[in-house]
Design an enzyme around this catalytic site. Structure first.
Site, PDB file in Angstrom:
ATOM      1  N   ASP A  46      10.168  37.817-113.639  1.00  0.00           N
ATOM      2  CA  ASP A  46      10.431  38.121-115.043  1.00  0.00           C
ATOM      3  C   ASP A  46      10.884  36.864-115.779  1.00  0.00           C
ATOM      4  OD1 ASP A  46      11.254  39.234-117.495  1.00  0.00           O
ATOM      5  OD2 ASP A  46      11.949  41.073-116.535  1.00  0.00           O
ATOM      6  N   SER A  78      14.361  47.541-119.978  1.00  0.00           N
ATOM      7  CA  SER A  78      14.781  46.383-120.752  1.00  0.00           C
ATOM      8  C   SER A  78      16.064  46.732-121.512  1.00  0.00           C
ATOM      9  CB  SER A  78      13.660  45.911-121.672  1.00  0.00           C
ATOM     10  OG  SER A  78      13.899  44.600-122.102  1.00  0.00           O
ATOM     11  N   HIS A  82       8.079  40.661-116.902  1.00  0.00           N
ATOM     12  CA  HIS A  82       8.697  41.788-117.610  1.00  0.00           C
ATOM     13  C   HIS A  82       7.694  42.905-117.860  1.00  0.00           C
ATOM     14  CE1 HIS A  82      12.274  43.232-119.541  1.00  0.00           C
ATOM     15  NE2 HIS A  82      11.668  43.470-120.681  1.00  0.00           N
TER      16      HIS A  82
END
Length: 768
Positions: A709, A634, A741
């Site tokens: 995601d 991320s 995610h």
């Protein structure tokens, strides 16, 4: 916020790894279809009794019993928790500990009560926002006021569970309910269904919608809007008054919010979602707040001011229900206003404002308490560090008194004993790497905090409403989290979960091979002190070892601490790699100046600080400077890209998981807090984005992304893929159909980590 699935967090949260794989094939981007290579097992030494990837993600968890959702019953007799199963750590059941008998018992077996109903998209997304998307069974519950029963949502239905385990389905609520809440006096149950708030009288009567039916499907009552859930840590959209007479309800309208067409690409098909997503520089949802009677009567709109482009940050009732307190944050997030609202009319008055320092922002917090005398305990960074203050309303803005002082931070206000005028809080007064629990007499000026916990551990606490009973959870590098009941003085009364690594504990067979970390500091280029953590394998004199350099780098995440690092890091070290982490400027718990270094400068000072870490590693006689690999997810994935682009040749290889590549694609509340509005400062975004610098990447790169995601949407990856391919830049990638995610799974995670280390092996980043 972009999430951080570090080895430490993965192990601590028992959430597996948020990574999985398409197949057994690692794809080299730009390679013809016939040129894909099967991922071999990574080479590495075998350490007897060491953790493997297979065992790190299997059940039972090597963390041992790691309960979540700790709550004390209103009468203080029962402690309740959610626990995963020995054969499936993600399946959560409800357990209770009777303090009188000292016995545990399962109150709800989630598999027996479950209907097997699939989650609605709304509930599934709420779980993603709450970072519990990988859990099954019971994920939340609420104690009834009388302390004799609990409200348990499961599979979209609601159950009232007695202490003997008897469960009754609540008739009248129906299926597919969201946000269930018991009123404080126990008279009502509220919930959201079909975008309206419903109230069910628990003493008899039918559920009724207390908010109007809206013609537009973009209007929601009783829910928190996307950015509130994702970025503001506010999941609630309704708030009962203490006397059950009234309820405050949020209404939001997504009509002006841009629609992102999100393709959730799965293994057997693709679903397309039109998801309202307020990207940086675009309109937010229009939010309003209303107060009404328990039956919906007398509805009035709260005056939130003339500027509609604000954030509804927090909502609280006064302890006696006489007023509603609302925290209003401006779009730029440099000002936070505390409003006092008359619930009968909706009229609001400004009590005070928190204004951010120049080049900083106003951090939201839940560390505040309204007291029965009308005063307030409040957390603020006004002196440069997060501290507690006592505010008494009055003329000329009221009176303020600072309660805690020094170059350390209060990390959480956890409880208040109003009779004894005592606060219970956590903070870094003794050690920034090991938060402790403290007590403070707030009635006496200059009182010194008294530590209640052992400084050899990282400590957290849950406190009952009276401030008399503490549930302390502690952990250390060789001790996974353990929990005990304590009195007001912090003295242990009884173990809730000793979790000692002995006997049949899952980690006991691996304890002999456990490698303890070392800690140290280095200096940033401006002289700022930076903390690092290192775990080394068993090393032979004269040999140099590769480094698995894990990082996050973004705001609001401290990765270096003295807590339990977990099994994944041990599995990496067992392969013959040095495991290394460093907290750069911009991370929390070091004060405003340390944090605001990234203001309008993401991807700069963090990269420089991580480079200082790499240089420190390269200077060590047991480190192979040509084999320092960097990994992040991320924001950490974004950091991998920025680090490789800024410093070619420093890192032997980089792994970028679900990276943010273009900040204009990320949401308003998070992105604008640090980078400003792209319509006003486009040059800031141009510098911060990872796409332009991608042409400088010459070191081996592995890109990883979930193809469904909804947080860092797949467009971030596809934009990078196109940019790299368009410039004939070689790289490898692994994509994950159907995963958001948060990607996890006991077998999938094994495949993922084998894929990562196979990638490193292909590029010679291997042990001696």
């Amino acid at each position: 916020m972009p999430d951080l699935p570090t080895a430490r967090m993965v192990a601590r949260l028992c959430a597996g790894v948020w990574l999985c794989a398409v197949s057994g094939v690692a794809l080299a981007a730009g390679v013809p279809a016939g040129g894909a290579v099967t991922a071999p097992a990574a080479a590495g030494p075998s350490v007897s009794g060491a953790v493997t990837f297979e065992r790190a993600f299997a059940s039972p968890s090597l963390n041992g019993a790691a309960p979540r959702g700790l709550k004390l019953s209103p009468d203080g007799r029962w402690l309740t928790v959610l626990r995963g199963r020995a054969n499936d750590r993600e399946q959560q059941d409800l357990w209770g500990y009777d303090r009188q008998s000292g016995q545990w018992k399962m109150l709800v077996d989630s598999t027996k009560l479950s209907s097997g109903r699939a989650l609605t998209e709304a509930e599934r997304m709420q779980r993603e926002r709450a970072r519990i998307g990988d859990l099954k069974g019971i994920v939340s519950y609420h104690w009834a006021t009388d302390g004799q029963s609990l409200l348990v949502p499961l599979d979209g239905e609601l159950f009232l569970v007695a202490l003997d385990g008897t469960a009754h389905r609540i008739e009248g609520a129906g299926a597919d309910t969201l946000n269930p809440s018991l009123s404080p006096k126990g008279g009502y149950l509220s919930f959201v269904r079909d975008r309206r708030l419903w109230v069910l009288p628990l003493k008899g009567g039918a559920a009724q919608a207390v908010t109007p039916e809206e013609p537009a499907a973009t209007v929601h009552w009783g829910e928190a809007e996307f950015v509130a859930q994702e970025e503001m840590a506010r999941m609630a959209g309704s708030w009962w008054s203490p006397d059950d007479r009234r309820i405050a309800v949020e209404r939001f309208d997504d009509a002006g919010v841009a629609i992102v067409t999100r393709a959730a690409i799965g293994a057997t098909g693709t679903q397309v979602y039109a998801q309202p997503y307020p990207a940086a520089g675009t309109p937010n949802a229009q939010v309003s707040l209303w107060v009404m009677g328990a039956d919906g009567s007398g509805r009035v709109r709260v005056d939130l001011g003339t500027d509609p482009d604000i954030y509804l940050a927090r909502v609280d009732w006064a302890p006696d229900g006489s007023a509603l307190y609302v925290q209003r944050q401006d779009r730029a997030q440099t000002r936070l206003d505390m409003l006092k609202v008359d619930p009968a009319t909706g009229a609001a008055t400004l009590l005070f404002s928190e204004k951010a320092r120049a080049g900083h922002w106003s951090n939201l917090s839940d560390s505040y308490r309204f007291l029965r005398d009308g005063s307030l305990i409040w957390w603020s960074e006004r002196d440069g560090f997060g501290h507690l203050y006592h505010y008494t309303p009055g003329a000329d803005g009221g009176q303020w008194r600072q309660l805690t002082h020094g170059e350390w931070v209060v990390t959480g206000l956890e409880g208040v004993d109003q009779k004894a005028h005592r606060l219970i809080f956590t903070g870094t007064r003794d050690d920034v790497l090991a938060p402790q629990v403290y007590a403070l007499d707030y009635a006496h000026a200059g009182a010194t905090p008294r530590r209640l916990t052992d400084p050899a551990y990282v400590n957290a606490v849950t406190v009952d409403k009276s401030g008399q009973t503490l549930v302390i959870t502690r952990q250390a590098q060789a001790q996974p989290p353990q929990t005990y009941l304590a009195g007001a003085d912090g003295a242990r009364l009884a173990w809730v979960e000793e979790n000692a690594v002995t006997g049949a504990h899952p980690y006991a067979p691996y304890l002999a091979a456990h490698r303890a970390p070392t800690f140290g500091t280095i200096r940033a280029d401006d002289g700022t002190l930076l903390h690092w953590k290192m775990i080394t394998p068993v090393m032979e004199p004269g040999k140099r070892y590769p480094v698995f350099f894990e990082h996050y780098g973004g705001p609001h995440a401290q990765v270096v601490n003295r807590g339990w690092t977990g099994a994944l890091a041990q599995a990496i070290v067992a392969k013959g790699y040095i495991y290394f982490e460093l907290d750069n400027r911009g991370s929390p718990n070091r004060g405003v100046d340390f944090e605001r270094a990234i203001h309008h400068a993401m991807g700069s000072v963090e990269v420089a600080d991580q480079l200082a870490g790499a240089r420190h590693l390269a200077s060590l006689p047991f480190v192979d400077p040509a084999k320092i690999a960097t990994y992040g997810w991320s924001y950490g994935g974004y950091m991998t890209l920025k680090m490789l682009a800024a410093n070619p040749g420093v890192y032997a290889a980089g792994i970028a998981g679900a990276p943010v590549t273009k900040w204009e694609l990320y949401d308003t509340h998070y992105t604008e807090r640090y980078l400003g509005d792209p319509r006003v400062v486009p040059q800031v975004y141009a510098r911060a984005n990872a796409l332009e610098g991608a042409s400088n990447i010459s070191d081996p790169l592995l890109l990883i992304h979930g193809m469904a995601d909804d947080n860092v949407v797949f467009e971030h990856a596809s934009a990078l893929i196109a940019r790299m391919q368009g410039q004939a830049k070689p790289f490898e990638m692994m994509l994950y159909p159907g995963h958001t995610h948060r990607v996890s799974g006991p077998r999938i995670s094994v495949h993922l980590w084998n894929t990562i280390f196979a990638f490193l092996a292909r590029h010679g980043v291997t042990p001696p």
